[in-house]
Structures are given as C-alpha cells and as structure tokens.
Design a protein around this motif. Sequence first.
Motif, mmCIF file in Angstrom:
data_model
loop_
_atom_site.group_PDB
_atom_site.id
_atom_site.type_symbol
_atom_site.label_atom_id
_atom_site.label_comp_id
_atom_site.label_asym_id
_atom_site.label_seq_id
_atom_site.Cartn_x
_atom_site.Cartn_y
_atom_site.Cartn_z
ATOM 1 N N VAL B 12 -85.143 90.969 -9.467
ATOM 2 C CA VAL B 12 -83.718 91.241 -9.281
ATOM 3 C C VAL B 12 -83.442 91.434 -7.793
ATOM 4 O O VAL B 12 -84.138 92.194 -7.118
ATOM 5 N N PHE B 13 -82.477 90.697 -7.271
ATOM 6 C CA PHE B 13 -82.014 90.900 -5.889
ATOM 7 C C PHE B 13 -80.694 91.652 -5.976
ATOM 8 O O PHE B 13 -79.695 91.083 -6.416
ATOM 9 N N GLY B 14 -80.673 92.911 -5.561
ATOM 10 C CA GLY B 14 -79.438 93.691 -5.656
ATOM 11 C C GLY B 14 -79.020 93.785 -7.109
ATOM 12 O O GLY B 14 -79.729 94.361 -7.933
ATOM 13 N N ASP B 15 -77.894 93.153 -7.472
ATOM 14 C CA ASP B 15 -77.497 93.167 -8.878
ATOM 15 C C ASP B 15 -77.581 91.766 -9.478
ATOM 16 O O ASP B 15 -77.018 91.483 -10.519
ATOM 17 N N PHE B 16 -78.341 90.869 -8.780
ATOM 18 C CA PHE B 16 -78.476 89.507 -9.279
ATOM 19 C C PHE B 16 -79.902 89.259 -9.774
ATOM 20 O O PHE B 16 -80.863 89.430 -9.022
ATOM 21 N N ALA B 17 -80.011 88.913 -11.049
ATOM 22 C CA ALA B 17 -81.338 88.660 -11.607
ATOM 23 C C ALA B 17 -81.723 87.204 -11.363
ATOM 24 O O ALA B 17 -81.174 86.292 -11.983
ATOM 25 N N GLY B 36 -86.144 72.621 -12.930
ATOM 26 C CA GLY B 36 -84.844 73.255 -13.128
ATOM 27 C C GLY B 36 -83.916 72.944 -11.977
ATOM 28 O O GLY B 36 -84.363 72.496 -10.920
ATOM 29 N N PRO B 37 -82.627 73.186 -12.162
ATOM 30 C CA PRO B 37 -81.664 72.892 -11.108
ATOM 31 C C PRO B 37 -81.801 73.874 -9.949
ATOM 32 O O PRO B 37 -82.479 74.888 -10.067
ATOM 33 N N SER B 38 -81.144 73.574 -8.852
ATOM 34 C CA SER B 38 -81.207 74.421 -7.672
ATOM 35 C C SER B 38 -80.735 75.837 -7.984
ATOM 36 O O SER B 38 -79.742 76.023 -8.687
ATOM 37 N N GLY B 39 -81.488 76.816 -7.507
ATOM 38 C CA GLY B 39 -81.072 78.213 -7.663
ATOM 39 C C GLY B 39 -81.456 78.851 -8.980
ATOM 40 O O GLY B 39 -81.052 79.964 -9.268
ATOM 41 N N CYS B 40 -82.271 78.163 -9.794
ATOM 42 C CA CYS B 40 -82.593 78.726 -11.107
ATOM 43 C C CYS B 40 -83.759 79.705 -11.053
ATOM 44 O O CYS B 40 -84.104 80.315 -12.058
ATOM 45 N N GLY B 41 -84.392 79.850 -9.893
ATOM 46 C CA GLY B 41 -85.446 80.855 -9.765
ATOM 47 C C GLY B 41 -86.858 80.303 -9.712
ATOM 48 O O GLY B 41 -87.815 81.056 -9.851
ATOM 49 N N LYS B 42 -87.000 79.005 -9.469
ATOM 50 C CA LYS B 42 -88.337 78.396 -9.434
ATOM 51 C C LYS B 42 -89.164 78.936 -8.275
ATOM 52 O O LYS B 42 -90.300 79.379 -8.447
ATOM 53 N N THR B 43 -88.562 78.890 -7.061
ATOM 54 C CA THR B 43 -89.292 79.363 -5.881
ATOM 55 C C THR B 43 -89.632 80.841 -6.015
ATOM 56 O O THR B 43 -90.743 81.259 -5.704
ATOM 57 N N THR B 44 -88.680 81.620 -6.520
ATOM 58 C CA THR B 44 -88.917 83.049 -6.686
ATOM 59 C C THR B 44 -90.104 83.292 -7.616
ATOM 60 O O THR B 44 -90.960 84.131 -7.345
ATOM 61 N N THR B 45 -90.169 82.539 -8.714
ATOM 62 C CA THR B 45 -91.289 82.679 -9.648
ATOM 63 C C THR B 45 -92.609 82.369 -8.944
ATOM 64 O O THR B 45 -93.582 83.123 -9.030
ATOM 65 N N THR B 191 -90.373 71.696 -9.112
ATOM 66 C CA THR B 191 -89.642 70.481 -8.780
ATOM 67 C C THR B 191 -88.259 70.519 -9.418
ATOM 68 O O THR B 191 -88.034 71.232 -10.390
ATOM 69 N N HIS B 192 -87.317 69.782 -8.837
ATOM 70 C CA HIS B 192 -86.056 69.638 -9.562
ATOM 71 C C HIS B 192 -85.852 68.185 -9.953
ATOM 72 O O HIS B 192 -84.778 67.777 -10.354
ATOM 73 N N ASP B 193 -86.966 67.413 -9.818
ATOM 74 C CA ASP B 193 -86.909 66.000 -10.159
ATOM 75 C C ASP B 193 -87.591 65.802 -11.516
ATOM 76 O O ASP B 193 -88.796 65.955 -11.653
#
Lengths: 269, 346
Positions: B12-17, B36-45, B191-193
Amino acid sequence: MLKNGPVSLLFHSLVVGFVLAPLVVICLVAFTPENTLSMPKFLTPWNGFSLRWFRAIFEHPDFTASFWNSLLLATLSASIAVALSVPAALAIDRMEFPGRASLNALFLSPLIIPHLVLGVAFLRLFALIGATGSFPWLVASHVIIITPYVLRLVLAALSGFDRSIEAAALTLGAGPGTVFRRVTAPMILPGITGGWLLAFINSFDELTMSIFVTSPQTVTLPVRMYMYATESIDPMMAAVSALMIALTAIAMLVLDRAFGLDKILVGQK
Amino acid sequence: MAFLALRSLSKVFGDFAAVRDVDLGVEKGEFVSLLGPSGCGKTTTLQMIAGLAEPTAGTILLDGRDITNEKPNKRGLGIVFQSYALFPHMSVAENVAFGLEMRGVNRAEREARVKAMLQLVRLSEMAERYPRQLSGGQRQRVAIARALVIAPPVLLLDEPLSNLDAKLREEMQFELSRIQRSTGTTTIMVTHDQSEALSISDRVVVMEAGRMTQIDAPFHLYENPANAFISSFVGKMNRLEGQMRGGAAVIAGITLPCAPAGLSEGTAATFTIRPEKIALCAAGQGLIDGTITSRFFLGNTWLMQVETLAGSLAVSLPNQGEEPPRPGSPVALDWPASALRVEEGG
Ligand SMILES: Nc1ncnc2c1ncn2[C@@H]1O[C@H](COP(=O)(O)OP(=O)(O)OP(=O)(O)O)[C@@H](O)[C@H]1O
Ligand SMILES: [Mg+2]
C-alpha cells in the motif's frame, strides 16, 4: 553536426577574442623591460623582451609566501566543501525530511550575500570569538562561500541518476557502503571534480571577503596583489598574472592528459 | 510446496493499494510471466520479491525459507531492470564480474565464469566494451548475463524486451527462452505484451489493478479466459450480447449454434468468439450472412471486419496465397459450435 555559418563564425571569434584579449595583453606586458605597464617593443625582439619583472617577483618573498598560502587555502577549502556537499546533496536529492527545501536554500545562500557583507560579518565574528588572523577560520570562511558551487554541481550530477543502477548493485550482493564506493561515487565523479575545480578557483581568486578576514600572516595572493597595486603600479603585477595564467594552463593540460577534461567535467556519455 | 511462494502479499502506498493480497507459487525451473496493463502492480510485485520494496503485509518464501525481511543484497536473486541498469563506468566483463566479486570469488574463477556466461549470451567479443558502445539488444544480454552469473535461485525480469524494436524483440524472446532453458533458472518475467507472455512462459499470471485474476498455462489461458477483461486483453475477441435458448445462442433474433453452457432458458449472456475461429464462405452457405466492411493485410493473416445482422465481427484468415473478397462483397460466416462461448465471470 551543425555547420556554423559565416555570421555565427564571426560572432564566435569575436566572443573568444574579447575573452582572450586581456589575457594576451597582460602576458605581453609582463615581458616589458620598462618601468611602466607598456607593451614590449616587437620590432626589436631580442632586447625588447625582458624577464626582469619575473625576477622581481622572487625578490619579494611575501609574494611567494602568499602564493603558497593561497594554494593551501584553496586546496583545503575546496576539499572540505566537497566533503560537506556530497552527503548534503545526497540527502537533499534522495531523502524526504522536513526542512529539506530550507537546507537547500541555506547551503546556497552564500551565493546571494555580497562578499563585502560577509567579509564585515566574519571580521566581527572572528573578533568576538578571538579568532582574528587564524588560518583555520580563514579556511572556514572560504568553505562557506564556495560550498554552493560544489553543491550545485553534485546536485546536477544526481538529478539524472538512474537509481535502478544502485538497486542492481545491491541485488548483486553489494552492501550500501560498497554501492556508494563502487557505483554512486564513480558515476557522479564529473560533478564532484567539476565542483572541486570551481570551488578551488573561486577560493584562490577570492579578494573582497579575504581583505577583511586575512591577517599579515595569512595574506592570500589576491589580497597581496591588491595591496601592492594600491601602492605602486608596475609591471610586476602583470608578471604575477602571467605566471598564474601559465600555472592554470599547465594544470588543465596535466588534468586533460591524465583523465581527459571532458570526461571529468562533462561526464562520459 | 512451491519453490518461490507469495502468501497474501500486499503493498500500500499511502491510501493506494498497488498490490492486493496476492498468492502465487512458482515451481523450480519454471518460467512464469506477470502480464497486465500499465500500473497494475507488476513492478511492485517484482520489487517486493527482490527486496527493493517492503511489503505492507504478507510473506515471501524461497525454498521454504521466509525471506520477507531479508535485505536485497542477502537474497541473492538475479534481476534485470527495464532500463538494464548496467554500470556505465565498467566494461561488459566488469559488469558481469561484479556479483562474483561481491561474493569474494577469486580472480581466476571469476574470469572463467564471466567468460562462460558471455559465451552463453553470445557476447564474447564485446567483453572489453563499455555499455554505451553496445546496441539495445546487446545491453539487454549483458544485463541477463550479469544477473545469471551468480547462479541465482530465481531470475526476475522487468519488461526486459520493451525497449527493443519488433524484430529484435522476437529474436530476444527466443534467446531468453534458450538461455533460461539451458540454465534451468526459475524465472519470473514482467510484461504488458500478451504475445510475449504466451510465447515464452510455462504459466502466465494476469494482473488487474493489484490482483492476480488468472494463473494458467498460455494455451489454456487463451482458450479459457476467466473474465471479460482477460478475454480482450489476451488476444482479440468478438463479443455479442444475446440469450441462451434451447441450447443455442439467440443474438438479435438470429439463432446460432454455441458451446453448451449451464445457463437456464432465456438468460441474457455475452457470447464470445475468437476472430481466427471464424471461417469465411460464399453468401448463403454459412451460419450467418454479412458484408465485408474492411480488410487489413498483416502478412501472415488477413484481418477482416464483417457486418452481420448479429453485429460486426472481426475475422482473421491465414494468408494462403489468395486474396480474400474485397470490402463490399457479400459473404457468409461459419464456425464450429464449440467456438462460440458464453463469457465467464460476467
Ligand atoms: N513509490 C510509489 N508511491 C506511490 N504510488 C506508487 C509508487 N510506486 C508505484 N506506485 C503506484 O502503484 C501502482 C503500481 O505500480 P507498478 O510500478 O507496480 O506498475 P506496473 O504494473 O509495473 O506498470 P507498468 O507496466 O507501467 O510498469 C501504480 O498505480 C503506481 O502509480
Ligand atoms: Mg513496471
């Protein structure tokens, strides 16, 4: 590559000429055999040139003493400024803490305060704490006025830094200290060396503030030259200047041969 | 038990999961893609697995050992960053040797292992070059070599191919898969491809808004997308609204054969069919008549749009050396009943 048109070529030559002309003049005047700041006579090359004013410098031991004093002062204060600026820049660039912006402003503030004001302020301060004429306190005052230059350059080097390069080193097994030594420091080295050089030149060159804070034992070269010039205008000043230009040029040349100036100042791209 | 296991992992970043309650098990030697699409949390995982981001909740187990709070420099995982993150002031050989040096491997062995690794990624001739003197594909291979030379238990790749042009990208997919198989390293690639994920992974994990919504082998994923999002994100999909009546689909009043589904009579449903499962035939000879409205030549296939009474359908035809009918031509469409399906989850 963009080719320069004739107009822009002319413009650039004029700018370079304008910058270099005084240096050329002072170097020529240094070789005059006369007692006044006059050009040596080109038409009689062998007796028109003379080294008498260069010899005169070495008959003034106070000048050589001031030169060594300035050299030590500039080397010390530039090095201390670097030692302060690198951690400060890292903190300002990378950490979120209250007062971050104020810290940045504090470090840069000496840039906007006139050196005259700083000189008077330091004079009073040193008198109050009984440090008048002390060399360490002279170094401290120089550190304060040159730190902004180093900080700026190190911050600029950090601003385009790809942090995943450090992350890569970390995941390859390097501890935080090793990451800094092996990756971060070498990558911001152009900023550090550039900042050191700029700080060194600024300290070596500083006159306005130093007039107030030097004592007879710690007179710097610019202050010595200023005091000498207020009493007598003779070509020895030109000879000192010519020597300094030559020294700087040699230093740059050596640096360039050893490391490549564009590499340490611009960075390898 | 899985070699690498994520248990209810959240960030969770601040109030964004960014990552929500994720569970995943990766077997030893497996190649898994996070798609997954951009911003779905792949890099974070990926960064949580690497130790570069601290999980808000959950645990990470490697070979049964809890590594959730272990420092990244102690985990010993190999990572390839999207920007490659090569050390610009070190030569290719020095870059690759870095991890070994940090492990105190002696010089002779270091040189031998770097040499072998550069051979594996086919860069032996480039050992003395600096990263700035390499092409994108070569840099990428240096980054892979640098990560693999320490023989990591798990290799993590963050969009390793996204900076490459289409041709090189295809080559590198093949190359990556070859290297992975020859070292047998457990690999997770972000990947997002979708085509990249399908072509080189053993299993694909689809992520949507911080959640893992489907984990499946590529073929099974393509054939059985778990929801509407996945069906259109992975490959192309035609979707038609209608009802189920008498075991067939009724779309805009037209009855069409479809795969059996456990729906009661008259239930409204979304029907899906892949463009490549539709065949083109002469007007009046298929299941439904229509008119071609556009056609695009893609080299190995033709992508046509056909307007029918049931709606506009995309049809993909393999290029067999003959030009298909032009736009405006009347045609009919045909498909096996099993190709038209009721969409899952929605
Ligand atoms: N340090 C951070 N602070 C706040 N929000 C963040 C931070 N890092 C990531 N996020 C948010 O978390 C979400 C997931 O980010 P992440 O980088 O994992 O996405 P991604 O799936 O890798 O996307 P992409 O394909 O674009 O790389 C994004 O919405 C992002 O804005
Ligand atoms: Mg990402």
